[in-house]
Design a protein around this motif. Structure first.
Motif, PDB file in Angstrom:
ATOM      1  N   LYS A  16      -8.810  -2.553   3.242  1.00 54.64           N
ATOM      2  CA  LYS A  16      -8.707  -2.707   1.786  1.00 54.64           C
ATOM      3  C   LYS A  16      -8.437  -1.374   1.089  1.00 54.64           C
ATOM      4  CE  LYS A  16     -11.775  -3.811  -2.114  1.00 54.64           C
ATOM      5  NZ  LYS A  16     -13.150  -4.243  -2.471  1.00 54.64           N
ATOM      6  N   TYR A  17      -9.144  -0.328   1.513  1.00 57.56           N
ATOM      7  CA  TYR A  17      -9.027   0.957   0.839  1.00 57.56           C
ATOM      8  C   TYR A  17      -7.780   1.744   1.252  1.00 57.56           C
ATOM      9  CZ  TYR A  17     -13.841  -0.132  -0.422  1.00 57.56           C
ATOM     10  OH  TYR A  17     -14.976  -0.760  -0.907  1.00 57.56           O
ATOM     11  N   CYS A  18      -7.110   1.307   2.315  1.00 48.83           N
ATOM     12  CA  CYS A  18      -5.887   1.988   2.769  1.00 48.83           C
ATOM     13  C   CYS A  18      -4.616   1.281   2.326  1.00 48.83           C
ATOM     14  CB  CYS A  18      -5.873   2.095   4.295  1.00 48.83           C
ATOM     15  SG  CYS A  18      -7.179   3.114   4.981  1.00 48.83           S
ATOM     16  N   LEU A  19      -4.758   0.052   1.870  1.00 54.82           N
ATOM     17  CA  LEU A  19      -3.580  -0.772   1.571  1.00 54.82           C
ATOM     18  C   LEU A  19      -2.653  -0.155   0.535  1.00 54.82           C
ATOM     19  CD1 LEU A  19      -4.667  -4.520   1.518  1.00 54.82           C
ATOM     20  CD2 LEU A  19      -2.926  -3.447   2.941  1.00 54.82           C
ATOM     21  N   LEU A  20      -3.237   0.408  -0.514  1.00 52.01           N
ATOM     22  CA  LEU A  20      -2.429   0.961  -1.598  1.00 52.01           C
ATOM     23  C   LEU A  20      -1.480   2.022  -1.069  1.00 52.01           C
ATOM     24  CD1 LEU A  20      -2.048   0.747  -4.649  1.00 52.01           C
ATOM     25  CD2 LEU A  20      -3.685   2.606  -4.929  1.00 52.01           C
ATOM     26  N   PHE A  21      -1.997   2.899  -0.202  1.00 56.26           N
ATOM     27  CA  PHE A  21      -1.157   3.951   0.366  1.00 56.26           C
ATOM     28  C   PHE A  21      -0.085   3.353   1.264  1.00 56.26           C
ATOM     29  CE2 PHE A  21      -0.009   6.832   3.771  1.00 56.26           C
ATOM     30  CZ  PHE A  21       0.320   7.994   3.080  1.00 56.26           C
ATOM     31  N   LEU A  22      -0.476   2.444   2.138  1.00 55.33           N
ATOM     32  CA  LEU A  22       0.468   1.890   3.109  1.00 55.33           C
ATOM     33  C   LEU A  22       1.594   1.107   2.441  1.00 55.33           C
ATOM     34  CD1 LEU A  22      -1.966   0.680   5.902  1.00 55.33           C
ATOM     35  CD2 LEU A  22      -0.464   2.667   5.948  1.00 55.33           C
ATOM     36  N   LYS A  23       1.247   0.378   1.402  1.00 56.55           N
ATOM     37  CA  LYS A  23       2.267  -0.442   0.737  1.00 56.55           C
ATOM     38  C   LYS A  23       3.240   0.395  -0.087  1.00 56.55           C
ATOM     39  CE  LYS A  23      -0.035  -4.879   0.890  1.00 56.55           C
ATOM     40  NZ  LYS A  23      -0.529  -6.086   0.192  1.00 56.55           N
ATOM     41  N   ASP A  24       2.888   1.674  -0.293  1.00 56.85           N
ATOM     42  CA  ASP A  24       3.802   2.591  -0.981  1.00 56.85           C
ATOM     43  C   ASP A  24       4.755   3.294  -0.013  1.00 56.85           C
ATOM     44  OD1 ASP A  24       3.039   2.073  -3.544  1.00 56.85           O
ATOM     45  OD2 ASP A  24       1.637   3.752  -3.709  1.00 56.85           O
ATOM     46  N   LEU A  25       4.531   3.111   1.304  1.00 55.97           N
ATOM     47  CA  LEU A  25       5.415   3.739   2.286  1.00 55.97           C
ATOM     48  C   LEU A  25       6.790   3.080   2.254  1.00 55.97           C
ATOM     49  CD1 LEU A  25       3.141   4.056   5.468  1.00 55.97           C
ATOM     50  CD2 LEU A  25       3.950   5.924   4.018  1.00 55.97           C
TER      51      LEU A  25
END
Length: 262
Positions: A203-212
């Protein structure tokens, strides 16, 4: 082959984490980034419950943090003395259930014997508890985190196994997670694999990953430490290339090597 582990470390020295060490021994270039932070709560209330083992049929620990909460309670001299004097022995006369070897090891450090470590996740542990066919006149005490899943309580309820939960820690994002992830991708490039260790970590990593960029995202093979995390990944549209057969460094290393050969 670079592998990024998104988990809370077992030691302050990230390089000595058992997952980092095991993957490195297989020739994998493993890096650990802490993704969670924990705040312990209600410890006095928790010790009040621990002080009355006669009121419970046993204990359940599904995470190392729950055992750490006991250790924090025992930092008070009076509590430590009471634990050594009689409480530990009384709890040892009852079943103490755990998920995973890491949790079992910590339970042993506080003087308790445990069972169920091979269950691997809360659902299988619930099945293990229910399969004993015991009748209960008192609830099992279940110290847990603020983000606990309802799988175990629900399964036990279905089988009329009484449970008393107490929240002893709160889970939140690690304050440096976004900076750490950005630094890693800048310095190390795109890893061959990323491993998630919990739904909350995901949950806390999703924002970063979805911006890749999609071309970077498509290069990565995603792995899960267990079925609960794999389900959370699938729900978020993250493709699961492998799930460790058991939540151990050895099983994860085997899974990562297999997807690396695909």
């Amino acid at each position: 082959m670079k592998v990024l582990l998104l988990k809370d470390p077992k030691t302050k020295d990230l390089a000595s984490d058992p997952y980092v060490k095991e993957l490195s021994s297989h020739g994998l270039q493993a890096t650990l980034i802490p993704v969670l932070s924990f705040k312990f709560v209600s410890l006095d209330h928790f010790f009040d419950k621990l002080s009355h083992p006669e009121s419970y049929a046993g204990l359940i620990f599904t995470s190392p943090r729950a055992v750490e909460a006991v250790k924090l309670c025992l930092q008070k001299p009076a509590h430590k003395e009471a634990w050594k004097d009689h409480l530990c022995a009384k709890w040892n006369s009852k079943p103490v259930y755990v998920v995973g070897k890491a949790t079992a090891s910590l339970v042993e450090e506080i003087g308790l014997s445990s069972e169920g470590e091979g269950s691997g996740n809360a659902e299988k542990l619930a099945e293990c508890i229910c399969s004993k066919g015991l009748s209960y006149s008192a609830p099992i005490l279940f110290p847990c985190g603020s983000l606990k899943k309802e799988v175990l309580p629900k399964k036990l309820q279905e089988k009329n196994v009484p449970l008393e939960t107490i929240t002893v820690y709160q889970t939140g994002p690690h304050p440096a997670i976004q900076v750490s992830l950005s630094d890693y991708f800048t310095k190390e490039g795109v890893p061959a694999s990323i491993v998630f260790f919990s739904p909350s970590g995901l949950k806390y990593c999703l924002l970063f990953l979805k911006d890749l960029p999609s071309d970077q995202l498509n290069q990565i093979k995603f792995a899960a430490i267990g079925p609960t995390t794999a389900e959370a990944m699938a729900e978020e549209g993250i493709p699961v290339s492998c799930t460790a057969q058991n939540p151990t460094p050895q099983d994860l290393a085997i899974g990562i090597k297999q997807i690396g050969m695909q």
